[in-house]
Scaffold this active site. Structure first.
Site, mmCIF file in Angstrom:
data_model
loop_
_atom_site.group_PDB
_atom_site.id
_atom_site.type_symbol
_atom_site.label_atom_id
_atom_site.label_comp_id
_atom_site.label_asym_id
_atom_site.label_seq_id
_atom_site.Cartn_x
_atom_site.Cartn_y
_atom_site.Cartn_z
ATOM 1 N N GLU A 144 -4.465 -7.291 2.014
ATOM 2 C CA GLU A 144 -5.746 -6.653 2.327
ATOM 3 C C GLU A 144 -6.275 -7.157 3.676
ATOM 4 O O GLU A 144 -6.830 -6.392 4.456
ATOM 5 C CB GLU A 144 -6.774 -6.894 1.221
ATOM 6 C CG GLU A 144 -6.456 -6.205 -0.100
ATOM 7 C CD GLU A 144 -6.417 -4.689 -0.044
ATOM 8 O OE1 GLU A 144 -6.932 -4.090 0.926
ATOM 9 O OE2 GLU A 144 -5.873 -4.082 -0.982
ATOM 10 N N TYR A 158 2.114 4.105 -5.470
ATOM 11 C CA TYR A 158 1.250 2.913 -5.487
ATOM 12 C C TYR A 158 -0.019 3.198 -6.284
ATOM 13 O O TYR A 158 -0.435 2.399 -7.132
ATOM 14 C CB TYR A 158 0.925 2.489 -4.053
ATOM 15 C CG TYR A 158 -0.090 1.387 -3.966
ATOM 16 C CD1 TYR A 158 0.237 0.078 -4.320
ATOM 17 C CD2 TYR A 158 -1.400 1.645 -3.549
ATOM 18 C CE1 TYR A 158 -0.699 -0.939 -4.252
ATOM 19 C CE2 TYR A 158 -2.341 0.630 -3.476
ATOM 20 C CZ TYR A 158 -1.990 -0.660 -3.833
ATOM 21 O OH TYR A 158 -2.924 -1.667 -3.765
ATOM 22 N N TRP A 196 -3.708 1.751 5.004
ATOM 23 C CA TRP A 196 -3.041 1.043 3.909
ATOM 24 C C TRP A 196 -1.558 1.403 3.881
ATOM 25 O O TRP A 196 -0.708 0.581 3.572
ATOM 26 C CB TRP A 196 -3.698 1.350 2.562
ATOM 27 C CG TRP A 196 -2.921 0.743 1.449
ATOM 28 C CD1 TRP A 196 -2.235 1.381 0.477
ATOM 29 C CD2 TRP A 196 -2.706 -0.667 1.211
ATOM 30 N NE1 TRP A 196 -1.601 0.479 -0.343
ATOM 31 C CE2 TRP A 196 -1.878 -0.789 0.093
ATOM 32 C CE3 TRP A 196 -3.122 -1.824 1.862
ATOM 33 C CZ2 TRP A 196 -1.474 -2.018 -0.415
ATOM 34 C CZ3 TRP A 196 -2.714 -3.064 1.356
ATOM 35 C CH2 TRP A 196 -1.895 -3.152 0.230
#
Length: 196
Positions: A50, A28, A58
């Protein structure tokens, strides 16, 4: 933690420290984080993810991303804007995503707000209008802020437009993820790579 610098991996490439523990985070980091996106669905996806990440790692969201895409109709704004209470209950029963009613409700609210925002240029234009001037490369993790005046202004503008769960810290994370700011650390091989 604040003094961490870019870390050189087994492949000889230096990366931001958060991207050195798992292959999925590395991939990522190397392919997406800090790279500009285009189109309403792409911006809505990043905004939604988000918001769901708030208070979680995350990586949790990253691993559930395919399930989020399926659950939220590939983040098609018009489709999500039509979600009703039945859809919210369906999502609350979907163990493959984060089952947080406040965040699910916010995603539906935000889709409706994004539809309404089209008359004023749309979600992408609103976010891009709050892009800060480029700053110096952060040397250590502690140099990266949690929020900025620009992310606060974006948060306020989105809230005024009817969006929910778009606080300044979440909006700064959106700016980082989409290349509006380049917070790859000094020495990271991706520094500058995602800028238009």
């Amino acid at each position: 933690m604040g003094e961490l610098t870019a870390v050189t991996g087994p492949d000889g490439l230096a990366r931001c420290p958060w991207a050195t523990h798992h292959d999925d985070e590395r991939d990522y980091h190397d392919a997406e984080w800090g790279v500009r996106v285009a189109g309403e669905a792409a911006w809505f996806e990043r905004l939604t993810l988000e918001a769901f990440q708030s208070g979680l790692s995350w990586r949790t969201i990253l691993l559930k991303r395919p399930a989020f895409r399926a659950a939220f109709a590939d983040f098609d704004v018009d489709t999500v804007a039509r979600f009703d209470e039945h859809d919210v209950e369906r999502l609350m029963g979907d163990a493959s995503i984060v089952r947080n009613r406040r965040k699910i409700d916010a995603a539906v609210t935000n889709a409706r707000a994004a539809v309404a925002l089209r008359t004023d240029g749309g979600l992408e234009a609103m976010v891009l209008a709050h892009r800060p001037e480029p700053g110096p490369a952060p040397r250590v993790v502690g140099d990266v802020p949690a929020s900025t005046p620009e992310s606060l202004a974006l948060s306020r503008a989105l809230k005024k437009a009817g969006f929910a769960h778009v606080g300044p810290t979440t909006m700064y994370a959106l700016m980082q993820a989409t290349g509006l700011v380049d917070d790859h650390l000094e020495g990271c091989h991706r520094r500058g790579a995602g800028q238009p």
